[in-house]
Write a protein that holds these residues in place. Structure first.
Motif, short mmCIF file in Angstrom:
data_model
loop_
_atom_site.label_atom_id
_atom_site.label_comp_id
_atom_site.label_asym_id
_atom_site.label_seq_id
_atom_site.Cartn_x
_atom_site.Cartn_y
_atom_site.Cartn_z
N ALA A 3 1.03 -0.93 0.31
CA ALA A 3 -0.26 0.05 0.38
C ALA A 3 1.16 1.13 0.11
CB ALA A 3 -0.79 -0.02 1.34
N LYS A 4 0.38 2.32 -1.40
CA LYS A 4 0.65 3.63 -0.09
C LYS A 4 1.24 3.88 0.99
CE LYS A 4 -0.63 6.33 -3.40
NZ LYS A 4 -1.88 7.39 -4.33
N GLY A 5 2.14 4.73 1.22
CA GLY A 5 2.20 4.67 2.69
C GLY A 5 3.51 4.01 3.30
N SER A 6 3.61 3.02 2.93
CA SER A 6 3.82 1.89 3.76
C SER A 6 5.19 1.35 3.98
CB SER A 6 3.07 0.30 3.54
OG SER A 6 3.31 -0.14 1.89
N LEU A 7 6.08 2.05 3.18
CA LEU A 7 7.16 1.49 2.75
C LEU A 7 7.83 2.03 4.19
CD1 LEU A 7 8.36 2.18 -0.18
CD2 LEU A 7 8.18 0.42 0.08
N PRO A 8 7.68 3.67 4.67
CA PRO A 8 8.81 3.50 5.80
C PRO A 8 8.35 3.03 7.12
CG PRO A 8 7.66 5.49 5.24
CD PRO A 8 6.96 4.31 4.07
N TRP A 9 7.06 1.82 7.35
CA TRP A 9 7.07 0.93 7.60
C TRP A 9 7.80 -0.35 7.67
CZ3 TRP A 9 3.27 1.70 12.17
CH2 TRP A 9 2.36 2.38 12.34
N ILE A 10 8.10 -0.43 7.08
CA ILE A 10 8.65 -1.86 6.23
C ILE A 10 10.07 -1.06 5.75
CG2 ILE A 10 8.93 -3.47 4.44
CD1 ILE A 10 5.53 -3.34 3.33
N GLY A 11 10.62 0.08 5.51
CA GLY A 11 12.06 -0.21 5.90
C GLY A 11 12.44 -0.27 7.38
N GLY A 12 11.41 0.79 7.62
CA GLY A 12 12.71 0.61 9.33
C GLY A 12 12.32 -0.14 10.06
N ALA A 13 11.46 -1.33 9.91
CA ALA A 13 11.27 -2.36 10.82
C ALA A 13 12.34 -3.50 10.24
CB ALA A 13 10.50 -3.65 10.41
N LEU A 14 12.73 -3.56 8.66
CA LEU A 14 13.90 -4.26 8.07
C LEU A 14 15.38 -3.94 8.40
CD1 LEU A 14 12.65 -3.98 4.37
CD2 LEU A 14 13.07 -5.90 5.77
N LEU A 15 14.72 -2.04 8.99
CA LEU A 15 17.12 -1.79 9.59
C LEU A 15 16.92 -2.25 9.97
CD1 LEU A 15 19.02 0.15 8.88
CD2 LEU A 15 17.17 1.88 9.81
N PHE A 16 15.67 -2.16 11.12
CA PHE A 16 16.00 -2.74 12.83
C PHE A 16 16.41 -3.70 12.95
CE2 PHE A 16 13.92 -4.89 16.73
CZ PHE A 16 14.37 -3.54 17.54
N THR A 17 15.91 -5.20 12.51
CA THR A 17 16.32 -6.57 12.65
C THR A 17 17.38 -6.34 11.45
OG1 THR A 17 13.94 -6.56 11.49
CG2 THR A 17 15.71 -8.55 11.48
N ALA A 18 17.99 -5.81 10.17
CA ALA A 18 19.27 -5.52 9.88
C ALA A 18 20.63 -5.67 11.02
CB ALA A 18 19.57 -5.18 8.85
N VAL A 19 19.93 -4.21 11.60
CA VAL A 19 21.19 -3.94 12.60
C VAL A 19 21.24 -4.85 14.56
CG1 VAL A 19 21.24 -1.99 14.72
CG2 VAL A 19 20.56 -0.82 12.25
N MET A 20 20.16 -5.55 14.23
CA MET A 20 19.90 -6.24 15.56
C MET A 20 20.19 -7.71 14.97
SD MET A 20 18.71 -5.01 17.73
CE MET A 20 19.00 -3.28 17.47
N ALA A 21 20.80 -8.03 14.09
CA ALA A 21 21.40 -9.16 13.21
C ALA A 21 22.93 -8.76 13.27
CB ALA A 21 20.59 -9.60 12.03
N TYR A 22 23.09 -7.41 13.17
CA TYR A 22 24.63 -7.54 13.08
C TYR A 22 24.77 -7.01 14.18
CZ TYR A 22 28.88 -4.69 12.13
OH TYR A 22 29.64 -3.83 12.07
N ILE A 23 24.53 -6.35 15.33
CA ILE A 23 25.13 -6.23 16.63
C ILE A 23 25.29 -7.84 17.42
CG2 ILE A 23 24.77 -5.08 19.30
CD1 ILE A 23 23.58 -2.92 17.91
N SER A 24 24.09 -8.84 16.89
CA SER A 24 24.27 -10.20 17.64
C SER A 24 25.48 -10.53 17.27
CB SER A 24 23.02 -10.60 17.60
OG SER A 24 23.02 -10.66 16.14
N THR A 25 26.02 -10.45 16.38
CA THR A 25 26.78 -11.71 15.48
C THR A 25 28.43 -10.52 16.27
OG1 THR A 25 27.21 -9.80 13.66
CG2 THR A 25 25.82 -11.19 13.58
N LEU A 26 28.01 -9.62 16.68
CA LEU A 26 29.34 -9.23 17.39
C LEU A 26 29.95 -8.66 18.66
CD1 LEU A 26 29.81 -5.47 15.12
CD2 LEU A 26 30.60 -7.47 14.82
N SER A 27 28.43 -9.71 19.45
CA SER A 27 27.99 -9.69 20.43
C SER A 27 28.86 -11.16 21.57
CB SER A 27 26.93 -9.43 21.56
OG SER A 27 26.66 -7.63 20.89
N GLY A 28 28.64 -10.74 22.61
CA GLY A 28 28.70 -12.26 23.64
C GLY A 28 28.29 -12.68 24.20
N GLY A 29 27.61 -13.96 24.56
CA GLY A 29 27.31 -13.89 26.03
C GLY A 29 25.23 -13.81 26.22
#
Length: 210
Positions: A3-29
């Motif tokens: 739907a029109k206007g939905s890209l900020p919602w989807i893009g924000g969720a994708l960005l959050f997911t990618a950042v969390m995935a990256y940080i989890s690979t750098l962290s331990g324990g």
């Protein structure tokens, strides 16, 4: 298609997911497990937004004077020339014009967020649209639900809409009410499941009785 206007919602969720995935690979324990948990939440949210904001193509059936449903959902009532359609969280929330015509009036009113199927939802946020069709005046009211925080309109006063054309959306659960022109009769019944732009909900009386 989304739907029109939905890209900020989807893009924000994708960005959050990618950042969390990256940080989890750098962290331990335990820290790593915490960010992995956030990654899972982000992935679920991303999938939810893709499903919720879906906007499939629709081709209206029947003749041009057959009124189609403005929304996906279930018919919860028909009375006094008005049909009410409740959209659940899993339905497509893009709304469509039941008949072709010119938008003569749009009246947006902010309000509360009582469940849209409740009779007290008359105080809810709403957007009232008047369409001057070839066969008379049609009124469509978009009503926000308990989880909704915004009604998004794609149209403006004076614009012409085709039957089944997208006119806006309501986010996260809501209701659409339609007052049909005089000379029309509902073909849908309470309890029916309908699809925006695909289900015929009303026809001209002489056509039904022919």
């Amino acid at each position: 298609m989304v739907a029109k206007g939905s890209l900020p919602w989807i893009g924000g969720a994708l960005l959050f997911t990618a950042v969390m995935a990256y940080i989890s690979t750098l962290s331990g324990g335990l820290v790593s497990y915490f960010f992995l948990f956030l990654f899972i939440i982000g992935a679920v949210l991303t999938l939810f937004f893709f499903v919720f904001f879906r906007d499939p193509e629709r081709k209206p059936p029947g003749d041009e004077d057959d009124a189609v449903s403005p929304a996906d959902g279930r018919v919860i009532s028909i009375k006094n020339g008005t049909i009410s359609i409740f959209m659940n969280i899993h339905n497509v929330h893009v709304n469509r014009a039941p008949l072709a015509g010119t938008i003569t009036h749009i009246d947006y009113k902010p309000g509360g967020y009582i469940p849209a199927f409740n009779k007290d939802s008359q105080v809810n946020e709403r957007n009232h649209v008047v369409i001057n069709t070839e066969h008379g005046i049609l009124e469509l009211t978009q009503i926000a639900g308990i989880l909704t925080r915004r009604i998004v309109s794609y149209i403006s006063e004076g614009s012409y809409v085709k039957r089944g054309e997208r006119i806006g959306m309501i986010r996260f659960g809501s209701r659409a009410d339609v007052i049909i022109p005089q000379g029309y009769e509902f073909t849908a019944k309470p309890g029916d499941k309908v699809k925006a732009g695909e289900t015929i909900i009303a026809m001209r009386k002489e056509k039904i009785r022919a």
